[in-house]
Design a protein around this motif. Structure first.
Motif, PDB file in Angstrom:
ATOM      1  N   LEU A 195       0.861  -1.177   0.000  1.00 27.52           N
ATOM      2  CA  LEU A 195       0.000   0.000   0.000  1.00 27.52           C
ATOM      3  C   LEU A 195       0.896   1.224   0.000  1.00 27.52           C
ATOM      4  CD1 LEU A 195      -2.931   1.070   0.161  1.00 27.52           C
ATOM      5  CD2 LEU A 195      -2.641   1.180   2.653  1.00 27.52           C
ATOM      6  N   LEU A 196       0.767   2.063  -1.042  1.00 25.71           N
ATOM      7  CA  LEU A 196       1.624   3.226  -1.214  1.00 25.71           C
ATOM      8  C   LEU A 196       0.838   4.510  -1.040  1.00 25.71           C
ATOM      9  CD1 LEU A 196       3.571   2.061  -4.398  1.00 25.71           C
ATOM     10  CD2 LEU A 196       4.383   2.000  -2.036  1.00 25.71           C
ATOM     11  N   THR A 197       1.498   5.510  -0.492  1.00 26.92           N
ATOM     12  CA  THR A 197       0.939   6.857  -0.412  1.00 26.92           C
ATOM     13  C   THR A 197       1.449   7.666  -1.586  1.00 26.92           C
ATOM     14  OG1 THR A 197       0.852   6.791   2.003  1.00 26.92           O
ATOM     15  CG2 THR A 197       0.810   8.954   0.983  1.00 26.92           C
ATOM     16  N   GLU A 198       0.558   8.416  -2.221  1.00 23.33           N
ATOM     17  CA  GLU A 198       0.913   9.258  -3.365  1.00 23.33           C
ATOM     18  C   GLU A 198       0.892  10.730  -2.947  1.00 23.33           C
ATOM     19  OE1 GLU A 198      -1.192   8.753  -7.336  1.00 23.33           O
ATOM     20  OE2 GLU A 198      -1.871  10.744  -6.750  1.00 23.33           O
ATOM     21  N   TYR A 199       1.913  11.480  -3.369  1.00 22.63           N
ATOM     22  CA  TYR A 199       1.945  12.906  -3.055  1.00 22.63           C
ATOM     23  C   TYR A 199       2.682  13.645  -4.161  1.00 22.63           C
ATOM     24  CZ  TYR A 199       6.776  12.103  -1.607  1.00 22.63           C
ATOM     25  OH  TYR A 199       8.098  11.754  -1.586  1.00 22.63           O
ATOM     26  N   SER A 200       2.494  14.936  -4.198  1.00 23.88           N
ATOM     27  CA  SER A 200       3.223  15.782  -5.138  1.00 23.88           C
ATOM     28  C   SER A 200       3.831  16.947  -4.378  1.00 23.88           C
ATOM     29  CB  SER A 200       2.301  16.306  -6.241  1.00 23.88           C
ATOM     30  OG  SER A 200       1.447  17.316  -5.738  1.00 23.88           O
ATOM     31  N   PHE A 201       4.832  17.586  -4.977  1.00 22.04           N
ATOM     32  CA  PHE A 201       5.457  18.760  -4.353  1.00 22.04           C
ATOM     33  C   PHE A 201       4.423  19.849  -4.112  1.00 22.04           C
ATOM     34  CE2 PHE A 201       9.059  16.792  -6.585  1.00 22.04           C
ATOM     35  CZ  PHE A 201       9.960  16.694  -5.542  1.00 22.04           C
ATOM     36  N   TYR A 202       3.492  20.005  -5.049  1.00 27.37           N
ATOM     37  CA  TYR A 202       2.548  21.113  -4.992  1.00 27.37           C
ATOM     38  C   TYR A 202       1.497  20.891  -3.910  1.00 27.37           C
ATOM     39  CZ  TYR A 202       4.833  21.211  -9.493  1.00 27.37           C
ATOM     40  OH  TYR A 202       5.785  21.172 -10.485  1.00 27.37           O
ATOM     41  N   GLU A 203       1.006  19.657  -3.785  1.00 26.78           N
ATOM     42  CA  GLU A 203       0.023  19.366  -2.746  1.00 26.78           C
ATOM     43  C   GLU A 203       0.625  19.567  -1.363  1.00 26.78           C
ATOM     44  OE1 GLU A 203      -0.913  15.444  -3.848  1.00 26.78           O
ATOM     45  OE2 GLU A 203      -2.454  15.995  -5.294  1.00 26.78           O
ATOM     46  N   ASN A 206       5.456  29.181 -15.342  1.00 23.58           N
ATOM     47  CA  ASN A 206       5.066  27.879 -14.824  1.00 23.58           C
ATOM     48  C   ASN A 206       5.094  27.824 -13.298  1.00 23.58           C
ATOM     49  OD1 ASN A 206       4.649  25.660 -17.076  1.00 23.58           O
ATOM     50  ND2 ASN A 206       6.207  27.093 -17.819  1.00 23.58           N
ATOM     51  N   LEU A 207       5.998  28.577 -12.675  1.00 18.65           N
ATOM     52  CA  LEU A 207       5.988  28.692 -11.216  1.00 18.65           C
ATOM     53  C   LEU A 207       4.661  29.280 -10.747  1.00 18.65           C
ATOM     54  CD1 LEU A 207       7.593  28.672  -8.435  1.00 18.65           C
ATOM     55  CD2 LEU A 207       8.101  31.062  -8.954  1.00 18.65           C
ATOM     56  N   ARG A 208       4.225  30.334 -11.411  1.00 17.33           N
ATOM     57  CA  ARG A 208       2.949  30.967 -11.050  1.00 17.33           C
ATOM     58  C   ARG A 208       1.795  29.979 -11.208  1.00 17.33           C
ATOM     59  NH1 ARG A 208       2.757  36.357 -10.224  1.00 17.33           N
ATOM     60  NH2 ARG A 208       4.662  37.554 -10.643  1.00 17.33           N
ATOM     61  N   LYS A 209       1.811  29.200 -12.282  1.00 17.67           N
ATOM     62  CA  LYS A 209       0.744  28.230 -12.507  1.00 17.67           C
ATOM     63  C   LYS A 209       0.781  27.123 -11.456  1.00 17.67           C
ATOM     64  CE  LYS A 209       1.363  25.198 -15.699  1.00 17.67           C
ATOM     65  NZ  LYS A 209       1.576  24.557 -17.026  1.00 17.67           N
ATOM     66  N   ASP A 210       1.985  26.561 -11.211  1.00 15.08           N
ATOM     67  CA  ASP A 210       2.103  25.427 -10.293  1.00 15.08           C
ATOM     68  C   ASP A 210       1.816  25.806  -8.842  1.00 15.08           C
ATOM     69  OD1 ASP A 210       2.771  23.835 -12.442  1.00 15.08           O
ATOM     70  OD2 ASP A 210       4.934  23.976 -12.095  1.00 15.08           O
ATOM     71  N   VAL A 221       9.778  22.778  -6.995  1.00 15.74           N
ATOM     72  CA  VAL A 221       9.991  22.165  -8.304  1.00 15.74           C
ATOM     73  C   VAL A 221       9.132  22.885  -9.333  1.00 15.74           C
ATOM     74  CG1 VAL A 221       9.761  20.065  -9.679  1.00 15.74           C
ATOM     75  CG2 VAL A 221      10.544  19.922  -7.320  1.00 15.74           C
ATOM     76  N   VAL A 222       9.763  23.316 -10.412  1.00 23.47           N
ATOM     77  CA  VAL A 222       9.043  23.968 -11.509  1.00 23.47           C
ATOM     78  C   VAL A 222       9.134  23.070 -12.732  1.00 23.47           C
ATOM     79  CG1 VAL A 222       8.770  26.039 -12.902  1.00 23.47           C
ATOM     80  CG2 VAL A 222       9.659  26.220 -10.561  1.00 23.47           C
ATOM     81  N   PHE A 223       7.979  22.654 -13.243  1.00 27.03           N
ATOM     82  CA  PHE A 223       7.902  21.757 -14.389  1.00 27.03           C
ATOM     83  C   PHE A 223       7.459  22.536 -15.623  1.00 27.03           C
ATOM     84  CE2 PHE A 223       5.658  18.711 -17.122  1.00 27.03           C
ATOM     85  CZ  PHE A 223       6.629  17.738 -17.262  1.00 27.03           C
ATOM     86  N   ILE A 224       8.209  22.373 -16.724  1.00 29.32           N
ATOM     87  CA  ILE A 224       7.893  23.048 -17.979  1.00 29.32           C
ATOM     88  C   ILE A 224       7.565  21.989 -19.030  1.00 29.32           C
ATOM     89  CG2 ILE A 224       8.682  24.653 -19.757  1.00 29.32           C
ATOM     90  CD1 ILE A 224      10.784  25.659 -17.767  1.00 29.32           C
ATOM     91  N   PRO A 225       6.342  21.933 -19.524  1.00 31.32           N
ATOM     92  CA  PRO A 225       6.015  20.964 -20.578  1.00 31.32           C
ATOM     93  C   PRO A 225       6.866  21.209 -21.822  1.00 31.32           C
ATOM     94  CG  PRO A 225       4.019  21.915 -19.627  1.00 31.32           C
ATOM     95  CD  PRO A 225       5.169  22.722 -19.107  1.00 31.32           C
TER      96      PRO A 225
END
Length: 388
Positions: A94-102, A312-316, A365-369
């Protein structure tokens, strides 16, 4: 899984994050991870898994050492991280999922969970939202297509007491969670050389000897500090903060098209209110046997890239156009750094604690598509990644 800002040892790396494996004392373990069908999970492994979550295609990188499981995958615009919640027997996780933004926005965010069961050559299971209102099926198969690579995962651990004659002596602990290419060809040899260099081991030195040498230097420095505290007559108070830790982890975040991206995460506590941590990202071009520079991926001037980063920082991080970046960062600007990495969907920049924001805000973390970088992508890189 998971240095006075890296006291000792890892002089070549930025500090890293939270992985403090249990200490079992001067042990080294490895387990093979290959594309062959297996009837049961090994104690330790790295697995590259392809399949679907909620019907959408994903590639999951999953790593287990002892009872610690960690991983990453990209889903519907988000780069997601996985960590152990519960191990159920030998074949269920059983794994926990998370993101930097959350984690940045909501301390009380209820993380989703992935319940996975090994079926002999992959995992089946269920993704469930944190509030338990949504459930989706998971189907993953272990695969290593051409120009991807299989690895062993292992750990070396050791410890030493500050005061050997005291039962409740403070302790210094060190651990290295590492990867080792299973390939014996020239590319596997090159990969193993790079993986050892990341940790600080010379190519001609075997891992166990290298780990012992680094640990010995760390413990020697620790003993010196203990002796200084005793000399200064601080017998009553220094022991409360002399339980030092020095841990590191190598993990895979991308493994395709002749590229391997390694996250080298290190964390340390050397006294004080809290420890420190950070990730150093290594983008390895295995096909050409070199570490990538940013200029191998994009040809763009710093000012133009900074504008894309800010957008992208502003969006994320939900920073409105009328608000200054300093509502999140130390300064009212952000610049690209050398701590970049990528996956099939885009390019990311990692900023460790204190680099652009406070410790409490964690890694930024800043992600750029890649869609926003198409005109700047180096043609060879774009071709190998299949970006049109």
């Amino acid at each position: 899984m998971k240095y006075s800002l890296l006291l000792c040892v890892f002089v070549m790396v930025v500090l890293n994050a939270c992985n403090n494996p249990k200490n079992t004392g001067n042990t080294i373990e490895t387990a093979d991870s290959t594309a062959n069908i297996k009837t049961e999970l090994t104690e330790s492994f790295y697995k590259r898994l392809e399949g679907t979550i909620a019907g959408k295609k994903v590639v999951v990188h999953l790593q287990k050492v002892n009872d610690d499981v960690s991983g990453t995958y990209y889903y519907d615009g988000s780069w997601l991280n996985l960590s152990t919640d519960t191990l159920v027997g030998k074949d269920s996780i059983l794994l926990t999922e998370y993101s930097f933004y959350e984690s940045y926005f909501t301390q009380d965010f209820k993380s989703p969970h992935l319940a996975l069961k090994w079926n002999g050559n992959g995992f089946n299971g269920t993704w469930e939202s944190g509030d338990k209102t949504k459930k989706f099926p998971i189907a993953l198969t272990e695969k290593y297509p051409e120009n991807s690579y299989a690895f062993n995962a292992g750990i070396y651990q050791d410890s030493v007491k500050a005061l050997p004659n005291q039962a409740k002596s403070p302790v210094a602990q060190i651990s290295f969670e590492y990867l080792e290419s299973t390939s014996k060809d020239e590319f596997g040899t090159w990969l193993n050389t790079e993986l050892k260099k990341i940790i600080g081991i010379k190519p001609t030195v075997d891992r166990k000897t290298g780990f012992k040498n680094i640990a010995s230097a760390y413990f020697k420095d620790y003993k010196t500090q203990v002796a200084e505290q005793q000399k200064n007559g601080r017998d009553d108070d220094y022991q409360a903060w002399m339980n030092y830790t020095n841990n590191s982890q190598q993990s895979v975040t991308y493994n395709d098209n002749g590229y391997v991206v390694i996250d080298f995460l290190a964390d340390a506590y050397t006294g004080g209110a809290h420890g420190n941590y950070g990730s150093t990202m290594y983008c390895l071009d295995v096909k050409n046997k070199k570490q990538l520079l940013l200029s191998d991926i994009v040809k763009i001037d710093t000012n133009s890239l900074a504008k894309i980063l800010e957008r992208n920082l502003r969006k994320d991080y939900n920073i409105k156009a009328k608000d200054a970046l300093s509502t999140v960062l130390f300064d009212n600007f952000i610049k690209p750094n050398k701590n970049f990495y990528f996956n099939a969907n885009g390019l990311a920049f990692m900023y460790n604690p204190y680099e652009v924001a406070s410790y409490a805000q964690g890694q930024i973390v800043v992600f750029i598509p890649f869609a926003e970088l198409k005109t700047f992508l180096v043609p060879e890189f774009a071709q190998r990644m299949g970006i049109k």
